[in-house]
Design an enzyme around this catalytic site. Sequence first.
Site, PDB file in Angstrom:
ATOM      1  NE  ARG B  54      -2.847  -2.594   2.945  1.00  0.00           N
ATOM      2  CZ  ARG B  54      -3.455  -2.951   4.398  1.00  0.00           C
ATOM      3  NH1 ARG B  54      -3.186  -2.284   5.509  1.00  0.00           N
ATOM      4  NH2 ARG B  54      -3.941  -3.973   4.490  1.00  0.00           N
ATOM      5  CG  ASP B  56       0.072   6.451   3.868  1.00  0.00           C
ATOM      6  OD1 ASP B  56      -0.798   5.599   3.920  1.00  0.00           O
ATOM      7  OD2 ASP B  56       0.738   6.774   4.789  1.00  0.00           O
ATOM      8  NE  ARG B 202       4.913  10.326   4.513  1.00  0.00           N
ATOM      9  CZ  ARG B 202       3.391  10.594   4.665  1.00  0.00           C
ATOM     10  NH1 ARG B 202       2.717   9.513   4.142  1.00  0.00           N
ATOM     11  NH2 ARG B 202       2.966  11.590   5.227  1.00  0.00           N
TER      12      ARG B 202
END
Lengths: 275, 275
Positions: B54, B56, B202
Amino acid sequence: MRNLALTISYDGTSFAGFQRQPNQRTVQGVLEEALSRLEATQSNNTPTVTGSGRTDAGVHALAQVVNFVSVKDLPDSAYLRGLNSLLPRDLVVKDVVEVPLDFNARKSAKAKEYHYWLKVTPPLSPLGPSALEVRGSDEVDLKAMNGALKHFLGTHDFAGFRSSGSSIVNTVRTIYDAGSFAVGSYVVFAFLADGFLYNMVRIIMGTLLDVGMRKIPVVRIPEIIKSCDRLSAGKTIGPEGLYLYRVYYGDVLGLYSIKKETEPKCHLDIHDYFT
Amino acid sequence: MRNLALTISYDGTSFAGFQRQPNQRTVQGVLEEALSRLEATQSNNTPTVTGSGRTDAGVHALAQVVNFVSVKDLPDSAYLRGLNSLLPRDLVVKDVVEVPLDFNARKSAKAKEYHYWLKVTPPLSPLGPSALEVRGSDEVDLKAMNGALKHFLGTHDFAGFRSSGSSIVNTVRTIYDAGSFAVGSYVVFAFLADGFLYNMVRIIMGTLLDVGMRKIPVVRIPEIIKSCDRLSAGKTIGPEGLYLYRVYYGDVLGLYSIKKETEPKCHLDIHDYFT
């Protein structure tokens, strides 16, 4: 009183072109408004910027050059930071240099270089630069387009390659160099000339695409140029693939300069698209 | 019945992430809807795509890999052209390959490579790629950031570098390679690992930026990693600079493959951003 040259970059998508027009969002209009706020001038004394030339609605610029006479005696860095804090995201000042008082961004320009980005291999990238997507492009004959491109080199009367609406009388221009570059799955056509007529690059590109699509044979290009007949040339293709890449001057510190005696060449430094 | 792997690219800006969610515009949702229309399946038989992972909300992908079991026996090219004609401009299918029936885009993935784009020299380019603009970046110490980056190499428990909301139990991952690349006036940090935890890139980047801003000394990085404490690490920086660059598999024809025995290395082929 100082004469300042700004190198500016813009995404032309949301601008109605460079030149200021009433009730339109233009590069010149937005820039002059920011300048007016920065210098806190009276409304009857709005600063006027002179661009190296007008780019059309939707046309982008990596390094357009404009100049203006500064009213306030602010340091160069204040113009750079101050203007960028006032400007929207799609218009940026990249550099500020002081130039001689007789410098005029339009009249002093010696040459300009434009790039036209085509996406010839589908699909269009969602992350790539703005470009003209050529449909049915499995069929585009890039070799023929490059062959046709050579015929545009040198000094010609390009009267057949300009849109109506221009008051320019002299339609002779010199294309110093032209070429194409493969960048990923894009093809970029580059043109370096002493000047360009209204829509000239887009009409040349439309004509080259007709060659690529086998609607016009390469051998007909010289007669199409000689005819000076707008109807013989191809159509004016969209602005989305067109970028003003550089404006060249004589020896002006901090601006691109060009020497005609050393055979000016087109460039495509891909890092310029990441600056 | 065939198992097809699609390589897809998207601009994540307008997607609420990869994973399908009710009443949200997601990559999976938009793709499955297009697939459903292409295969003209009954509504109770919507095809399901499996992504390599996945991404984001706001995260981009150059070459995300998904697989699905095709219902109709259409040729691969029909999926490529058909899906792209149904998909919006910010989501594109770049390639279609048939894969073994036991191939699963998530479970079969051996490694992934992410790139994080920072714009450290203002101003932001209006034509450049989506990137995180670092304010006050005259001060960013890139050398220190690169020094800190080295400490993340290898196998660690990255429990301190994931956001809550993940049900993953094993938080040990191996970063095979990491490095930074200068691209124009951008700096791109690349990470190649066997897998990434939720928001891991991140949070690592947020920590590196703290180092670059001299909020965290380089020497503290090993203890921050060892602490497994989310609060010791830097903040989760924005998704706008993050790109899933490649997903690596074993020997699957048509997909990127990786051999652990030959020291996997990060890549940044700038042409991939123009494809």
